[in-house]
Design an enzyme around this catalytic site. Structure first.
Site, PDB file in Angstrom:
ATOM      1  N   SER A   1       0.845  -1.196   0.000  1.00 28.46           N
ATOM      2  CA  SER A   1       0.000   0.000   0.000  1.00 28.46           C
ATOM      3  C   SER A   1       0.877   1.241   0.000  1.00 28.46           C
ATOM      4  CB  SER A   1      -0.898   0.002   1.235  1.00 28.46           C
ATOM      5  OG  SER A   1      -0.109   0.255   2.375  1.00 28.46           O
ATOM      6  N   LYS A   2       0.226   2.374  -0.126  1.00 26.69           N
ATOM      7  CA  LYS A   2       0.906   3.681  -0.146  1.00 26.69           C
ATOM      8  C   LYS A   2       1.867   3.836   1.032  1.00 26.69           C
ATOM      9  CE  LYS A   2      -0.800   6.125  -3.545  1.00 26.69           C
ATOM     10  NZ  LYS A   2       0.267   5.898  -4.492  1.00 26.69           N
ATOM     11  N   ARG A   3       1.466   3.214   2.131  1.00 26.48           N
ATOM     12  CA  ARG A   3       2.278   3.293   3.346  1.00 26.48           C
ATOM     13  C   ARG A   3       3.708   2.794   3.087  1.00 26.48           C
ATOM     14  NH1 ARG A   3       2.677  -0.499   7.123  1.00 26.48           N
ATOM     15  NH2 ARG A   3       1.195  -1.892   6.114  1.00 26.48           N
TER      16      ARG A   3
ATOM     17  N   GLU B   1       4.053   6.654 -10.782  1.00 27.26           N
ATOM     18  CA  GLU B   1       4.923   7.244  -9.766  1.00 27.26           C
ATOM     19  C   GLU B   1       6.381   6.846 -10.004  1.00 27.26           C
ATOM     20  OE1 GLU B   1       2.925   7.346  -5.538  1.00 27.26           O
ATOM     21  OE2 GLU B   1       2.048   5.732  -6.731  1.00 27.26           O
TER      22      GLU B   1
END
Ligand code: GLU
Length: 472
Positions: free
Chosen positions: A239-241, A249
């Site tokens: 995840s983004k975490r 990106e």
């Protein structure tokens, strides 16, 4: 049999790296076996649909160098065909209208919850002879098998079995006439002649349901390969975490597409102990047997390592173009002079950077217009002592007969001997801070040669001018 794979992303606005890996595996499998990879956009969720989201996926594929055969198929455009198959299933007695009201369904859900069952629908309309209630738009449900074992032979997961009782009579056509995902996927895959379904193992449960439709229509079931999901370095779902999760990106950070592709390939697929596998090798070796059963963890360091490897191999002129794009996004237009400087120093820049983003930081002084910024450490090096050193250097450089790297280097050594007890760093550190605004940079003499004496001196003077001194 010609291999036909498919890549059917749902357009979400960006391309998740898991989606990209699925696309890559389907593409490689098709190319390896002389087949085709078809591309379908699963765009039936009209509320969330946007052309920009479709473009994001297409751009991601282009960037990764993944192509497909034929036109992009819009799942939404096949809705009438999906409904036609729902009708065909009714006609075959394999599906039925269900007139349950939301209240009835809710009551069934409650009951199932109390009894600890996940399948709540009690199949009350399956063989019902009741007269349909007036004014209720029915859904169409498939008749799932009631007994026995359901088996999926999967090229990655092996033989996976569930009891038929675990299946429900799921909806294939909603009351408003729109197809459910379960129906649409099967109809499209069948109509497109798909032979191999390679997708994330989060779809394995759906496979048991989808096979019910294949069987009810008497269609061939494709070969399945369900790939384990990608986890973060800590073993939790990526995840983004953990860091960047979309292809865009990584592109914007300055990873090379060939490095991303090579990394994604190794994420879940292996060939012996080979670490970096070229696309040519992958096209020769890729097979479903090499896909591991356990989830892979995204390893950011490994990606950096692979990217550094491909940076070293990359054509310098191409890297200059890519750097110029990055600078442009940062508001800096690189002119021909800047390009020539970058090109002149590219061999060294390549060995210093893990991606083009950090390379752009490292090489910024070669292309930045004046005034440029100084970071905090550079500012502190340009204290009074530092400024006197820079002034000594300006004098020395102005007097040189020749402005080449070896001559410049000798001048630094001479200054160090005369003013710093032979400590070259005492001279170089303030000069680096003045010229680059940073405390680390490519080798200065060669960089200075590529910049030319006039620009170097203008910059060094800018760094020690009064307006700047006032703010350190
Ligand atoms: N659209 C689905 C997704 O993006 C893929 C469905 C499939 O592969 O069958 O997860």
């Amino acid at each position: 049999m010609t291999v036909i794979t498919r890549f059917p992303p749902s357009p979400t606005g960006f391309m998740h790296i898991g989606t990209a890996r699925t696309g890559l595996f389907n593409w490689l499998y098709a190319r390896r076996f002389g087949g085709k990879m078809l591309f379908r956009i699963e765009d039936t969720d009209r509320a969330r649909h946007s052309e920009a989201a479709v473009t994001a996926i297409i751009n991601g594929l282009h960037w990764l160098g993944i192509d497909w055969d034929g036109d992009v198929v819009s799942q939404f455009s096949c809705t009438a065909r999906h409904a036609e198959i729902a009708q065909a299933l009714l006609a075959r007695g394999e599906a039925y209208y269900c007139y349950c009201t939301p209240e009835e369904l809710e009551a069934m859900r409650e009951k199932a919850k109390e009894e600890g069952r996940s399948n709540f629908y009690d199949r009350r309309w399956r063989d019902s002879k009741d007269t349909p209630p007036a004014g209720v738009q029915p859904v169409i449900r498939i008749k799932a098998p009631l007994t026995g074992e359901r088996i999926v032979e999967d090229r990655v997961q092996g033989t996976v079995k569930i009891a038929a009782e675990q299946l429900d009579d799921f909806i294939i056509l909603r009351a408003d006439g729109t197809p459910t995902y379960m129906l649409a996927v099967v109809v499209d895959d069948h109509d497109m002649g798909v032979t191999h379904v390679i997708r994330g193992d989060d779809h394995l449960n759906n496979t048991f349901r989808q096979n019910v439709i294949y069987e009810a229509m008497g269609w061939n079931i494709p070969t399945y390969a369900h790939i384990p999901l990608i986890l973060g370095p800590d073993g939790a779902k990526l995840s983004k975490r953990h860091g960047a999760t979309s292809v865009e990106e990584y592109r914007d950070m300055g990873y090379l597409p060939e490095a991303m592709r090579s990394y994604l390939l190794r994420l879940g697929w292996s060939h012996g102990d080979d670490d970096i596998i070229t696309m040519d090798q992958a096209l020769e070796w890729f097979d479903l047997d090499g896909i591991g059963r356990s989830p892979s963890r995204f390893d950011f360091d490994k990606l950096d390592h692979i990217n550094a490897y491909y940076l070293k191999l990359a054509d310098p002129a191409r890297l200059v173009d890519l750097l110029a794009d990055i600078y442009l996004k940062r508001g800096i237009t690189v002119d021909d002079r800047g390009r020539a400087r970058l090109l002149a120093r590219m061999d060294e820049l390549k060995t210093r950077s893990k991606n083009l983003g950090t390379m752009a930081d490292d090489a910024a002084f070669l292309v930045l217009p004046i005034p440029y910024e100084f970071d905090e450490k550079a500012k502190s090096l340009l204290n009074e002592d530092g400024q006197s050193v820079v002034n000594l250097v300006i004098d020395a450089l102005e007097k040189l007969n020749e402005f080449t790297a070896p001559v410049i280097e000798q001048a630094f050594k001479d200054l160090a001997a005369a003013h710093a007890g032979g400590k070259l760093g005492k001279i170089m550190m303030p000069v680096r801070a003045a010229l680059t605004g940073r405390t680390s940079s490519p080798a200065l003499p060669a960089a200075m040669e590529s910049m030319g004496r006039d620009d170097v001196i203008i910059r060094l003077k800018f760094a020690v001018q009064d307006s700047f001194s006032a703010d350190i």
